[in-house]
Design a protein around this motif. Structure first.
Motif, PDB file in Angstrom:
ATOM      1  N   UNK A  95      29.467 -35.667  24.217  1.00  0.00           N
ATOM      2  CA  UNK A  95      28.381 -34.881  24.824  1.00  0.00           C
ATOM      3  C   UNK A  95      27.069 -35.136  24.103  1.00  0.00           C
ATOM      4  N   UNK A  96      27.078 -34.998  22.776  1.00  0.00           N
ATOM      5  CA  UNK A  96      25.860 -35.218  21.994  1.00  0.00           C
ATOM      6  C   UNK A  96      25.635 -36.697  21.746  1.00  0.00           C
ATOM      7  N   UNK A  97      26.677 -37.402  21.377  1.00  0.00           N
ATOM      8  CA  UNK A  97      26.569 -38.840  21.140  1.00  0.00           C
ATOM      9  C   UNK A  97      25.860 -39.207  19.858  1.00  0.00           C
ATOM     10  N   UNK A  98      25.833 -38.288  18.900  1.00  0.00           N
ATOM     11  CA  UNK A  98      25.128 -38.544  17.648  1.00  0.00           C
ATOM     12  C   UNK A  98      25.814 -37.740  16.543  1.00  0.00           C
ATOM     13  N   UNK A  99      26.465 -38.431  15.612  1.00  0.00           N
ATOM     14  CA  UNK A  99      27.201 -37.751  14.555  1.00  0.00           C
ATOM     15  C   UNK A  99      26.298 -36.936  13.637  1.00  0.00           C
ATOM     16  N   UNK A 100      25.033 -37.316  13.552  1.00  0.00           N
ATOM     17  CA  UNK A 100      24.116 -36.578  12.686  1.00  0.00           C
ATOM     18  C   UNK A 100      23.755 -35.209  13.267  1.00  0.00           C
ATOM     19  N   UNK A 101      24.097 -34.995  14.547  1.00  0.00           N
ATOM     20  CA  UNK A 101      23.795 -33.718  15.193  1.00  0.00           C
ATOM     21  C   UNK A 101      25.046 -32.858  15.346  1.00  0.00           C
ATOM     22  N   UNK A 102      25.858 -32.878  14.320  1.00  0.00           N
ATOM     23  CA  UNK A 102      27.047 -32.023  14.296  1.00  0.00           C
ATOM     24  C   UNK A 102      26.659 -30.564  14.454  1.00  0.00           C
ATOM     25  N   UNK A 103      25.503 -30.204  13.903  1.00  0.00           N
ATOM     26  CA  UNK A 103      25.029 -28.818  14.013  1.00  0.00           C
ATOM     27  C   UNK A 103      24.903 -28.389  15.468  1.00  0.00           C
ATOM     28  N   UNK A 104      24.465 -29.308  16.326  1.00  0.00           N
ATOM     29  CA  UNK A 104      24.286 -28.974  17.735  1.00  0.00           C
ATOM     30  C   UNK A 104      25.633 -28.769  18.419  1.00  0.00           C
ATOM     31  N   UNK A 105      26.619 -29.554  18.047  1.00  0.00           N
ATOM     32  CA  UNK A 105      27.965 -29.371  18.585  1.00  0.00           C
ATOM     33  C   UNK A 105      28.521 -28.008  18.217  1.00  0.00           C
ATOM     34  N   UNK A 106      28.238 -27.562  16.996  1.00  0.00           N
ATOM     35  CA  UNK A 106      28.716 -26.258  16.550  1.00  0.00           C
ATOM     36  C   UNK A 106      28.019 -25.131  17.308  1.00  0.00           C
ATOM     37  N   UNK A 107      26.742 -25.311  17.570  1.00  0.00           N
ATOM     38  CA  UNK A 107      25.999 -24.312  18.356  1.00  0.00           C
ATOM     39  C   UNK A 107      26.563 -24.231  19.772  1.00  0.00           C
ATOM     40  N   UNK A 108      26.770 -25.382  20.404  1.00  0.00           N
ATOM     41  CA  UNK A 108      27.280 -25.416  21.774  1.00  0.00           C
ATOM     42  C   UNK A 108      28.668 -24.777  21.852  1.00  0.00           C
ATOM     43  N   UNK A 109      29.530 -25.137  20.915  1.00  0.00           N
ATOM     44  CA  UNK A 109      30.893 -24.599  20.920  1.00  0.00           C
ATOM     45  C   UNK A 109      30.890 -23.087  20.771  1.00  0.00           C
ATOM     46  N   UNK A 110      30.073 -22.590  19.841  1.00  0.00           N
ATOM     47  CA  UNK A 110      29.988 -21.141  19.636  1.00  0.00           C
ATOM     48  C   UNK A 110      29.405 -20.441  20.857  1.00  0.00           C
ATOM     49  N   UNK A 111      28.408 -21.054  21.471  1.00  0.00           N
ATOM     50  CA  UNK A 111      27.732 -20.442  22.611  1.00  0.00           C
ATOM     51  C   UNK A 111      28.581 -20.453  23.879  1.00  0.00           C
ATOM     52  N   UNK A 112      29.607 -21.295  23.913  1.00  0.00           N
ATOM     53  CA  UNK A 112      30.481 -21.373  25.092  1.00  0.00           C
ATOM     54  C   UNK A 112      31.759 -20.562  24.888  1.00  0.00           C
ATOM     55  N   UNK A 113      32.446 -20.817  23.807  1.00  0.00           N
ATOM     56  CA  UNK A 113      33.798 -20.263  23.646  1.00  0.00           C
ATOM     57  C   UNK A 113      33.811 -18.780  23.282  1.00  0.00           C
ATOM     58  N   UNK A 114      32.915 -18.334  22.401  1.00  0.00           N
ATOM     59  CA  UNK A 114      32.970 -16.930  22.014  1.00  0.00           C
ATOM     60  C   UNK A 114      32.516 -15.980  23.124  1.00  0.00           C
ATOM     61  N   UNK A 115      31.436 -16.271  23.861  1.00  0.00           N
ATOM     62  CA  UNK A 115      31.128 -15.408  25.007  1.00  0.00           C
ATOM     63  C   UNK A 115      32.253 -15.402  26.038  1.00  0.00           C
ATOM     64  N   UNK A 116      32.894 -16.548  26.241  1.00  0.00           N
ATOM     65  CA  UNK A 116      34.013 -16.609  27.184  1.00  0.00           C
ATOM     66  C   UNK A 116      35.170 -15.747  26.693  1.00  0.00           C
ATOM     67  N   UNK A 117      35.446 -15.794  25.387  1.00  0.00           N
ATOM     68  CA  UNK A 117      36.529 -14.986  24.823  1.00  0.00           C
ATOM     69  C   UNK A 117      36.232 -13.498  24.979  1.00  0.00           C
ATOM     70  N   UNK A 118      34.989 -13.106  24.697  1.00  0.00           N
ATOM     71  CA  UNK A 118      34.609 -11.692  24.830  1.00  0.00           C
ATOM     72  C   UNK A 118      34.709 -11.232  26.279  1.00  0.00           C
TER      73      UNK A 118
END
Length: 211
Positions: free
Chosen positions: A174-197
């Motif tokens: 999705x990101x295509x850039x290993x240096x932007x791991x922070x963005x992957x973490x933001x996306x994952x948190x913003x998708x999975x936790x609201x869905x879980x709640x």
């Protein structure tokens, strides 16, 4: 009791069990991915050493995890005086409270702030463990309790492991850039936790009806 009989009974009462198990899976994916990739994130984004990561998060966890258990217990007891669906209500509440911290932590300007903000999500994660356990124990008959609890913990472990793969996949495909791991973490948190709640909130009425 045979596992097949337990599974059949859980399926028959899926209106109350499904929200618990599906929400657990979603939250475990986020939690597992975060825990697995946090050291790499701190190194790539802030230049921290593994020793710094271990010292900071170990110290903060020593503080926030016990506080989370106390918070979860207090909320469950407090709200239990007023609501039949208290365990699910508390879980939904603390997961919702964790979302801003989960999303904000990778965006912090310094590693110290990222660690502090991120540790707050750990506090709320531990707070959710108490009402989830209460929920499972309350709605499950005595003769099924051991098997259902084992299934719940098994799912937690499996989906935590999947979380690491999810963040890796988001980073690569999705990101295509290993240096932007922070963005992957933001996306994952913003998708999975609201869905879980959201999913756990769908179980409020079925759970109250069971009680």
């Amino acid at each position: 009791m045979p596992l097949g009989v337990v599974a059949k009974e859980a399926w028959r009462r899926r209106g109350v069990y499904a929200p618990l198990f599906v929400a657990l899976a979603l939250s475990s994916i986020e939690a597992g991915g975060l825990a697995e990739w946090r050291p790499a994130f701190m190194q790539r984004s802030y230049g921290w050493t593994p020793q710094q990561v271990g010292l900071w998060f170990g110290t903060l966890s020593f503080i926030t995890f016990p506080l989370g258990v106390v918070l979860g217990t207090w909320l469950t007891e407090r709200l239990g005086r007023h609501y039949k669906d208290t365990p699910l209500r508390v879980t939904c509440l603390v997961w919702s409270l964790s979302i801003p911290f989960l999303v904000a932590a990778p965006l912090m300007p310094t590693g110290e702030l990222a660690a502090i903000v991120g540790s707050m999500s750990g506090l709320f994660s531990m707070a959710s463990a108490v009402p989830q356990n209460v929920a499972i124990q309350t709605i499950t008959p005595n003769e099924m309790r051991g098997q259902v609890t084992a299934m719940y913990l098994f799912m937690f472990t499996v989906f935590q492991a999947i979380g690491s793969l999810v963040i890796a996949a988001v980073t690569q495909y999705v990101i295509g850039d290993e240096s932007k791991l922070w963005l992957s973490m933001v996306i994952t948190a913003a998708v999975f936790m609201p869905a879980a709640a959201f999913i756990i909130s769908r179980g409020l009425k079925p759970y109250a009806a069971e009680i």
